[in-house]
Design an enzyme around this catalytic site. Structure first.
Site, short mmCIF file in Angstrom:
data_model
loop_
_atom_site.label_atom_id
_atom_site.label_comp_id
_atom_site.label_asym_id
_atom_site.label_seq_id
_atom_site.Cartn_x
_atom_site.Cartn_y
_atom_site.Cartn_z
N HIS A 196 0.81 -1.22 0.00
CA HIS A 196 0.00 0.00 0.00
C HIS A 196 0.85 1.28 0.00
CE1 HIS A 196 -3.21 -2.78 1.00
NE2 HIS A 196 -2.56 -3.16 2.08
N SER A 215 1.64 -0.29 -5.47
CA SER A 215 0.76 -0.54 -4.34
C SER A 215 0.25 -1.97 -4.44
CB SER A 215 -0.42 0.44 -4.37
OG SER A 215 -1.07 0.42 -3.12
N SER A 264 -5.69 1.74 -2.38
CA SER A 264 -5.01 2.09 -1.13
C SER A 264 -3.96 3.18 -1.25
CB SER A 264 -4.37 0.84 -0.52
OG SER A 264 -3.36 0.34 -1.37
N ASP A 298 3.26 -7.56 0.09
CA ASP A 298 2.14 -7.49 1.04
C ASP A 298 0.94 -8.16 0.36
OD1 ASP A 298 0.01 -6.89 2.68
OD2 ASP A 298 0.43 -4.75 2.84
N GLU A 300 4.47 -9.29 4.28
CA GLU A 300 3.85 -8.46 5.31
C GLU A 300 2.62 -9.09 5.98
OE1 GLU A 300 4.74 -5.44 6.35
OE2 GLU A 300 2.93 -4.51 7.15
N ASN A 327 4.77 -11.16 8.99
CA ASN A 327 3.48 -11.08 9.67
C ASN A 327 3.53 -11.71 11.05
OD1 ASN A 327 0.46 -10.58 9.57
ND2 ASN A 327 0.52 -12.78 9.99
N LYS A 343 4.46 -7.54 14.84
CA LYS A 343 3.67 -7.22 13.66
C LYS A 343 2.22 -7.64 13.89
CE LYS A 343 1.83 -7.00 9.50
NZ LYS A 343 0.46 -7.42 9.24
N ASP A 372 -0.05 -4.49 14.55
CA ASP A 372 -0.62 -3.92 13.33
C ASP A 372 -2.02 -4.50 13.08
OD1 ASP A 372 -1.30 -4.35 10.50
OD2 ASP A 372 0.67 -3.63 9.93
N ASN A 373 -2.11 -5.82 13.02
CA ASN A 373 -3.39 -6.45 12.69
C ASN A 373 -4.45 -6.09 13.72
OD1 ASN A 373 -1.24 -7.67 11.33
ND2 ASN A 373 -2.30 -9.61 11.09
N CYS A 424 -6.01 -2.11 13.15
CA CYS A 424 -7.41 -2.20 12.71
C CYS A 424 -8.35 -1.57 13.72
CB CYS A 424 -7.80 -3.65 12.43
SG CYS A 424 -6.99 -4.30 10.94
N HIS A 440 -7.58 -9.13 3.48
CA HIS A 440 -6.69 -8.66 2.40
C HIS A 440 -7.33 -8.65 1.02
CE1 HIS A 440 -2.80 -7.43 0.87
NE2 HIS A 440 -3.07 -8.19 -0.17
N HIS A 466 -3.56 2.13 8.57
CA HIS A 466 -3.10 2.23 9.95
C HIS A 466 -2.25 3.48 10.16
CE1 HIS A 466 -4.66 -1.67 10.11
NE2 HIS A 466 -3.57 -2.39 10.24
N SER A 508 5.64 -2.65 12.30
CA SER A 508 5.61 -3.57 11.15
C SER A 508 6.81 -3.34 10.24
CB SER A 508 4.33 -3.33 10.33
OG SER A 508 3.21 -3.40 11.17
N GLN A 514 10.03 -5.33 8.75
CA GLN A 514 10.31 -5.48 7.31
C GLN A 514 11.76 -5.13 7.00
OE1 GLN A 514 9.15 -6.66 4.65
NE2 GLN A 514 6.92 -6.73 4.75
P1 NAI Z 1 -6.28 -14.73 11.55
O1 NAI Z 1 -6.01 -16.05 10.95
O2 NAI Z 1 -5.67 -14.36 12.85
O3 NAI Z 1 -7.87 -14.50 11.72
C1 NAI Z 1 -8.84 -14.87 10.79
C2 NAI Z 1 -9.97 -15.54 11.59
O4 NAI Z 1 -11.07 -15.78 10.72
C3 NAI Z 1 -9.55 -16.89 12.17
O5 NAI Z 1 -9.73 -16.89 13.58
C4 NAI Z 1 -10.48 -17.89 11.46
O6 NAI Z 1 -10.84 -18.97 12.30
C5 NAI Z 1 -11.66 -17.02 11.11
N1 NAI Z 1 -12.48 -17.55 10.00
C6 NAI Z 1 -12.08 -18.25 8.89
N2 NAI Z 1 -13.13 -18.58 8.14
C7 NAI Z 1 -14.23 -18.10 8.76
C8 NAI Z 1 -15.62 -18.13 8.47
N3 NAI Z 1 -16.08 -18.76 7.40
N4 NAI Z 1 -16.45 -17.50 9.33
C9 NAI Z 1 -16.01 -16.87 10.44
N5 NAI Z 1 -14.68 -16.82 10.78
C10 NAI Z 1 -13.82 -17.42 9.94
O7 NAI Z 1 -5.89 -13.65 10.43
P2 NAI Z 1 -5.67 -12.07 10.67
O8 NAI Z 1 -4.26 -11.80 10.94
O9 NAI Z 1 -6.72 -11.61 11.59
O10 NAI Z 1 -5.94 -11.53 9.20
C11 NAI Z 1 -7.21 -11.60 8.58
C12 NAI Z 1 -7.15 -10.96 7.20
O11 NAI Z 1 -6.88 -9.57 7.33
C13 NAI Z 1 -6.06 -11.50 6.29
O12 NAI Z 1 -6.52 -11.49 4.97
C14 NAI Z 1 -4.94 -10.48 6.46
O13 NAI Z 1 -4.04 -10.52 5.39
C15 NAI Z 1 -5.73 -9.21 6.54
N6 NAI Z 1 -5.12 -8.06 7.19
C16 NAI Z 1 -5.63 -6.84 6.85
C17 NAI Z 1 -5.16 -5.68 7.41
C18 NAI Z 1 -5.71 -4.37 7.01
O14 NAI Z 1 -5.14 -3.35 7.36
N7 NAI Z 1 -6.81 -4.30 6.30
C19 NAI Z 1 -4.08 -5.72 8.43
C20 NAI Z 1 -3.64 -7.06 8.76
C21 NAI Z 1 -4.15 -8.17 8.16
#
Ligand code: NAI
Length: 482
Positions: A55, A78, A83, A143, A205, A230, A235, A239-240, A244, A350, A403, A411, A415
């Site tokens: 991003h 990006s 983003s 990322d 990332e 990650n 991180k 960050d996550n 968020c 993501h 963020h 984070s 990196q």
């Molecule tokens: P995580 O693996 O810690 O959490 C995801 C959760 O979703 C898990 O607990 C899993 O059991 C649950 N899950 C899976 N399928 C499901 C379903 N059908 N119904 C309900 N729950 C379900 O992953 P994390 O780190 O929380 O990341 C989640 C996403 O967010 C990823 O795609 C990651 O890349 C992205 N992300 C986005 C950020 C942003 O700024 N927008 C920042 C960091 C991560």
């Protein structure tokens, strides 16, 4: 966008504004700036050609300029079509010393609101190094894994001597990738193989990108080593979660300005991102409901005081729906068709496949209307409408600015350390996926304590001996979960 030069951004005249915000961000990124100071003389990244796909925000500008300060050359795109912060992209392209008339910064290919064709073209530009022997980078900073994916697919199809027919594409985006690779195979049949030949590794990332890397490792298709940034504690547990917690409601507020207090908000997923999102909505006074498939995370949610339910239990009554799972098909078109009037639907995971946007468009009689960029209403035949944020792409970066600097300092310190580690100690990392040593994780945290006025207690030698850890750390075993 300016095409005469080796970069492409929306508007170079935004550079001065971008530079001012970069200066403010630098103060809020103490970890990254401390690493800049620590390695300024040593120049550990001298000789590194880093392609970044992440991003293109103000915080990322500070990361890019840190990599340059440590000796690297950098090209950037990006990792999401919505983003980019155009003033940050302009400032990076112009560079600290340059002017819009005479830019002297980093080649960056990014603007807010790219088409899918433009997005993948930008990724290709960031990976293509015009003045080098291989035509490619020797390091990748990714990322979500799109730069890594394009390169791996390119190499795979060049080995096969053919790219799958465009008609076999499973989605619009897949079609765009296949078209691009058809073009490169026709123009230069060894482009990707050559371009990948000097790559020492990738630092990744996010959760979703890391997931892709472990899959490639298992299939035996990974071409070079990877550091999983990650899963550094400093991180994903910061960050996550805390990132968020800040940027989710920022996105909802800027998009809709709807009062969150008192509303019922469903958060799908209670991983790191879900935990931060749920807390931010609760902080505003929303009544938060969690959906989970993992009993451990579901139990955590219940113990944290949230109702744990299924989407179907609240699909007709909740006001706000947020997906955080990194999984696909979480909110289906048939779910959206049942939601109440002016329900808000957004994703912070993501990729954009958590919400079935293609299915929504196919509901008979449904009408899409743009309220403003990245905010759309979808009106059903009976007159009910829902509000969809960022067309189902990550709303904290699409509707807000992602963020804040302080959390990204954690984070991006990881990196930078990961880039130095892979670039300078390549032989220590045979092809595989690695996390950084815990001592470095603790170092990243340490670099952020002073700025918050936190005083760390020093472990006394007798105490260290008693709990069996070195005085200087690491303080926890690898299986400790924080
Ligand atoms: P995580 O693996 O810690 O959490 C995801 C959760 O979703 C898990 O607990 C899993 O059991 C649950 N899950 C899976 N399928 C499901 C379903 N059908 N119904 C309900 N729950 C379900 O992953 P994390 O780190 O929380 O990341 C989640 C996403 O967010 C990823 O795609 C990651 O890349 C992205 N992300 C986005 C950020 C942003 O700024 N927008 C920042 C960091 C991560």
């Amino acid at each position: 966008p300016d095409t005469a030069q080796d970069f492409k951004v929306a508007d170079l005249s935004l550079a001065a504004f971008g530079r001012k915000e970069i200066a403010l961000a630098e103060h809020e990124m103490p970890g990254l700036m401390a690493i800049r100071d620590e390695y300024a003389a040593e120049q550990p990244l001298a000789g590194a050609r880093i392609t970044g796909s992440l991003h293109m925000t103000v915080q990322t500008a500070v990361l890019i300029e840190t990599l340059v300060a440590l000796g690297a050359r950098v090209r950037w795109a990006s990792c999401n079509i919505f983003s980019t912060q155009d003033h940050a992209a302009a400032a990076v392209a112009v560079g600290p010393e340059g002017t819009p008339e005479n830019p002297g910064g980093v080649p960056v290919f990014a603007w807010k609101g790219e088409t899918l064709e433009e997005y993948w073209w930008c990724t290709e530009q960031a990976l293509t190094w015009p003045d080098t022997e291989t035509g490619g980078p020797n390091m990748i900073l990714d990322d979500g894994g799109d730069a890594t994916l394009l390169l791996h697919k390119g190499v795979e199809y060049e080995k096969d001597g053919e790219v799958p027919a465009v008609e076999t594409a499973e989605s619009d985006e897949h079609r765009v990738i296949l078209e691009l690779l058809h073009r490169t195979l026709a123009e230069s049949p060894r482009k990707w193989t050559q371009l990948a030949s000097e790559i020492r590794g990738v630092t990744e990332e996010t959760t979703t990108g890391v997931h892709r890397l472990y899959e490639m490792q298992q299939e035996g298709t990974l071409l070079f080593p990877a550091i999983n940034v990650n899963d550094a504690v400093t991180k994903s547990k910061f960050d996550n979660k805390y990132g968020c917690r800040h940027s989710l409601i920022d996105g909802i507020n800027r998009a809709t300005d709807v009062l969150i207090g008192g509303k019922v908000a469903v958060v799908c997923g209670y991983g790191d991102v879900g935990k931060g999102c749920a807390e931010s909505l609760r902080g505003q006074g929303a009544r938060v409901v969690i959906t989970e498939i993992d009993p451990i995370c579901a139990l955590q949610a219940a113990m944290d005081g949230y109702q744990v339910a299924r989407l179907e239990d609240f699909v007709e009554t909740a006001d706000i729906f947020i997906t955080t799972t990194g999984n696909k098909d979480i909110i289906l078109a048939s779910d959206m068709a049942r939601m109440k009037h002016q329900a808000i639907v957004g994703n912070i995971g993501h990729f954009d496949n958590e919400i079935d946007m293609a299915g929504l468009a196919q509901i008979p009689g449904v009408v899409r209307d743009e309220v403003k960029p990245q905010v759309h209403t979808w009106t059903f035949e009976d007159g009910r409408k829902i509000i969809v944020l960022s067309e189902g792409r990550l709303l904290n970066l699409g509707n807000a600015t992602g963020h804040p600097s302080f959390v990204m300092s954690n984070s991006f310190a990881n990196q930078t350390i990961a880039q130095i580690e892979l670039f300078t100690r390549t032989e220590a990392y045979p092809i595989g996926v690695y996390v950084l040593p815990k001592l470095l994780d603790e170092k990243v945290a340490r670099l952020h304590l002073d700025a918050l006025g936190a005083r760390l207690t020093e472990l006394r030698p007798e105490q260290a001996a008693y709990i069996g850890v070195p005085v200087q750390g690491p303080y926890k075993s690898d299986h400790y979960r924080y």
